[in-house]
Design a protein around this motif. Structure first.
Motif, PDB file in Angstrom:
ATOM      1  N   VAL A 166      44.724  39.815  43.655  1.00  0.00           N
ATOM      2  CA  VAL A 166      45.700  39.392  42.643  1.00  0.00           C
ATOM      3  C   VAL A 166      46.899  40.352  42.660  1.00  0.00           C
ATOM      4  N   LYS A 167      46.599  41.638  42.719  1.00  0.00           N
ATOM      5  CA  LYS A 167      47.655  42.655  42.745  1.00  0.00           C
ATOM      6  C   LYS A 167      48.570  42.505  43.957  1.00  0.00           C
ATOM      7  N   GLU A 168      47.964  42.374  45.130  1.00  0.00           N
ATOM      8  CA  GLU A 168      48.756  42.252  46.362  1.00  0.00           C
ATOM      9  C   GLU A 168      49.672  41.038  46.325  1.00  0.00           C
ATOM     10  N   THR A 169      49.139  39.938  45.780  1.00  0.00           N
ATOM     11  CA  THR A 169      49.923  38.708  45.702  1.00  0.00           C
ATOM     12  C   THR A 169      51.145  38.913  44.808  1.00  0.00           C
ATOM     13  N   LEU A 170      50.915  39.536  43.656  1.00  0.00           N
ATOM     14  CA  LEU A 170      52.009  39.787  42.717  1.00  0.00           C
ATOM     15  C   LEU A 170      53.023  40.755  43.311  1.00  0.00           C
ATOM     16  N   GLU A 171      52.485  41.723  44.045  1.00  0.00           N
ATOM     17  CA  GLU A 171      53.336  42.712  44.698  1.00  0.00           C
ATOM     18  C   GLU A 171      54.294  42.036  45.678  1.00  0.00           C
ATOM     19  N   ASN A 172      53.813  40.950  46.314  1.00  0.00           N
ATOM     20  CA  ASN A 172      54.655  40.209  47.249  1.00  0.00           C
ATOM     21  C   ASN A 172      55.613  39.256  46.546  1.00  0.00           C
ATOM     22  N   GLY A 173      55.580  39.274  45.230  1.00  0.00           N
ATOM     23  CA  GLY A 173      56.508  38.455  44.473  1.00  0.00           C
ATOM     24  C   GLY A 173      56.006  37.045  44.213  1.00  0.00           C
ATOM     25  N   VAL A 209      59.843  42.208  37.138  1.00  0.00           N
ATOM     26  CA  VAL A 209      58.793  42.522  36.169  1.00  0.00           C
ATOM     27  C   VAL A 209      57.685  41.464  36.198  1.00  0.00           C
ATOM     28  N   LEU A 210      56.548  41.863  35.693  1.00  0.00           N
ATOM     29  CA  LEU A 210      55.396  40.970  35.649  1.00  0.00           C
ATOM     30  C   LEU A 210      55.150  40.531  34.217  1.00  0.00           C
ATOM     31  N   THR A 211      54.993  39.217  34.000  1.00  0.00           N
ATOM     32  CA  THR A 211      54.654  38.748  32.661  1.00  0.00           C
ATOM     33  C   THR A 211      53.406  37.891  32.743  1.00  0.00           C
ATOM     34  N   PHE A 212      52.729  37.767  31.622  1.00  0.00           N
ATOM     35  CA  PHE A 212      51.516  36.955  31.554  1.00  0.00           C
ATOM     36  C   PHE A 212      51.746  35.835  30.564  1.00  0.00           C
ATOM     37  N   LYS A 213      51.486  34.605  31.018  1.00  0.00           N
ATOM     38  CA  LYS A 213      51.586  33.470  30.109  1.00  0.00           C
ATOM     39  C   LYS A 213      50.186  32.910  29.914  1.00  0.00           C
ATOM     40  N   PRO A 214      49.606  33.101  28.732  1.00  0.00           N
ATOM     41  CA  PRO A 214      48.242  32.626  28.507  1.00  0.00           C
ATOM     42  C   PRO A 214      48.153  31.103  28.569  1.00  0.00           C
ATOM     43  N   ILE A 245      46.950  35.886  19.225  1.00  0.00           N
ATOM     44  CA  ILE A 245      47.493  35.597  20.544  1.00  0.00           C
ATOM     45  C   ILE A 245      47.133  36.715  21.521  1.00  0.00           C
ATOM     46  N   PRO A 246      46.889  36.350  22.793  1.00  0.00           N
ATOM     47  CA  PRO A 246      46.583  37.371  23.785  1.00  0.00           C
ATOM     48  C   PRO A 246      47.864  38.026  24.260  1.00  0.00           C
ATOM     49  N   PHE A 247      47.793  39.297  24.518  1.00  0.00           N
ATOM     50  CA  PHE A 247      48.962  40.042  24.951  1.00  0.00           C
ATOM     51  C   PHE A 247      48.577  40.898  26.150  1.00  0.00           C
ATOM     52  N   PHE A 248      49.355  40.806  27.219  1.00  0.00           N
ATOM     53  CA  PHE A 248      49.046  41.561  28.431  1.00  0.00           C
ATOM     54  C   PHE A 248      50.048  42.682  28.630  1.00  0.00           C
ATOM     55  N   LYS A 249      49.529  43.871  28.830  1.00  0.00           N
ATOM     56  CA  LYS A 249      50.410  44.996  29.138  1.00  0.00           C
ATOM     57  C   LYS A 249      50.166  45.395  30.589  1.00  0.00           C
ATOM     58  N   VAL A 250      51.201  45.341  31.385  1.00  0.00           N
ATOM     59  CA  VAL A 250      51.074  45.657  32.806  1.00  0.00           C
ATOM     60  C   VAL A 250      50.782  47.146  32.986  1.00  0.00           C
ATOM     61  N   GLY A 251      49.834  47.465  33.844  1.00  0.00           N
ATOM     62  CA  GLY A 251      49.521  48.860  34.136  1.00  0.00           C
ATOM     63  C   GLY A 251      50.655  49.523  34.898  1.00  0.00           C
ATOM     64  N   LYS A 252      50.729  50.852  34.769  1.00  0.00           N
ATOM     65  CA  LYS A 252      51.818  51.608  35.407  1.00  0.00           C
ATOM     66  C   LYS A 252      51.913  51.371  36.910  1.00  0.00           C
ATOM     67  N   ASP A 253      50.772  51.454  37.577  1.00  0.00           N
ATOM     68  CA  ASP A 253      50.712  51.256  39.044  1.00  0.00           C
ATOM     69  C   ASP A 253      51.328  49.925  39.424  1.00  0.00           C
ATOM     70  N   LEU A 254      50.769  48.884  38.798  1.00  0.00           N
ATOM     71  CA  LEU A 254      51.168  47.531  39.139  1.00  0.00           C
ATOM     72  C   LEU A 254      52.626  47.284  38.799  1.00  0.00           C
ATOM     73  N   LYS A 255      53.064  47.836  37.690  1.00  0.00           N
ATOM     74  CA  LYS A 255      54.450  47.685  37.267  1.00  0.00           C
ATOM     75  C   LYS A 255      55.385  48.219  38.352  1.00  0.00           C
ATOM     76  N   MET A 256      55.029  49.375  38.903  1.00  0.00           N
ATOM     77  CA  MET A 256      55.835  49.976  39.951  1.00  0.00           C
ATOM     78  C   MET A 256      55.754  49.189  41.254  1.00  0.00           C
ATOM     79  N   LEU A 257      54.560  48.732  41.570  1.00  0.00           N
ATOM     80  CA  LEU A 257      54.369  47.980  42.806  1.00  0.00           C
ATOM     81  C   LEU A 257      55.138  46.662  42.805  1.00  0.00           C
ATOM     82  N   VAL A 258      55.177  46.006  41.641  1.00  0.00           N
ATOM     83  CA  VAL A 258      55.886  44.733  41.541  1.00  0.00           C
ATOM     84  C   VAL A 258      57.395  44.948  41.683  1.00  0.00           C
ATOM     85  N   ASP A 259      57.869  46.058  41.152  1.00  0.00           N
ATOM     86  CA  ASP A 259      59.305  46.324  41.166  1.00  0.00           C
ATOM     87  C   ASP A 259      59.824  46.853  42.506  1.00  0.00           C
ATOM     88  N   HIS A 260      59.038  47.603  43.190  1.00  0.00           N
ATOM     89  CA  HIS A 260      59.385  48.434  44.356  1.00  0.00           C
ATOM     90  C   HIS A 260      60.802  48.459  44.909  1.00  0.00           C
TER      91      HIS A 260
END
Lengths: 93, 92
Positions: free
Chosen positions: A32-39, A76-81, B77-92
């Motif tokens: 899941v992480k790798e996929t998101l990382e690839n956008g 940025v990453l967002t989550f839509k339930p 309501i569910p709320f998701f907070k992105v972890g630091k690692d992942l936040k950085m990896l997504v932005d790179h």
């Protein structure tokens, strides 16, 4: 709930070793992480969608000093339930 | 990527699990996370992020079409907070 609790549930359900259960759970999250990382977005029906969004740069201010700053463009990453998840969270209570 | 593609990818990565077994695992993971949130519990996945339940109080809403007042009940309501690692990896 942590990853360890999830591993425990997988272990109980499948009867494979703890080590193997841990590896599979790890592998699910890392894919899941790798996929998101690839956008790319990840959609999990019944749970929700993880969406990668592109944000343009914009001007902001440091609220403490009032100083103008440029907020750079970012991804940025967002989550839509999912509807199902939202419904389930509000029926049992 | 949707759930069946995720199941596919997990199956390909594993040397001993077949598709049927991986499906059971992937479903179990997300169902147990959903159940934890339904109970109001917090979920913390290291390196990924955390899920929290936020209460929303009841409010008076309006039907945008007719302008009628409607009572919107309190909900969680569910709320998701992105972890630091992942936040950085997504932005790179």
């Amino acid at each position: 709930m942590t990853k360890a609790d999830i591993v425990q549930q997988v272990y109980e359900k499948l009867g494979t070793s703890k080590k193997e259960s841990g590896q599979v759970v790890e592998s699910v999250f890392s894919i899941v992480k790798e996929t998101l990382e690839n956008g790319e977005n990840v959609k999990v029906s019944g749970f929700g969608n993880f969406i990668v969004r592109n944000k343009n740069s914009r001007k902001g201010r440091n609220p403490q000093t009032g100083e103008k700053i440029e907020i750079s463009a970012r991804r940025v990453l967002t989550f839509k339930p999912s509807q199902v998840l939202k419904r389930n969270m509000n029926t049992s209570t | 990527m949707n759930k069946s593609e995720l199941i596919e990818a997990v199956t390909n990565k594993s040397s001993y699990l077949n598709r049927r077994e991986t499906k059971i695992i992937v479903d179990l993971i997300f169902n147990s996370m959903a159940a934890a949130l339904a109970e109001g519990s917090k979920i913390e996945i290291r390196g990924f992020g955390s899920f929290k339940v936020k209460p929303r109080s009841a409010r008076i809403g309006r039907n945008p079409k007719t302008g009628d007042k409607v009572e919107v009940p309190a909900k969680n309501i569910p709320f998701f907070k992105v972890g630091k690692d992942l936040k950085m990896l997504v932005d790179h």
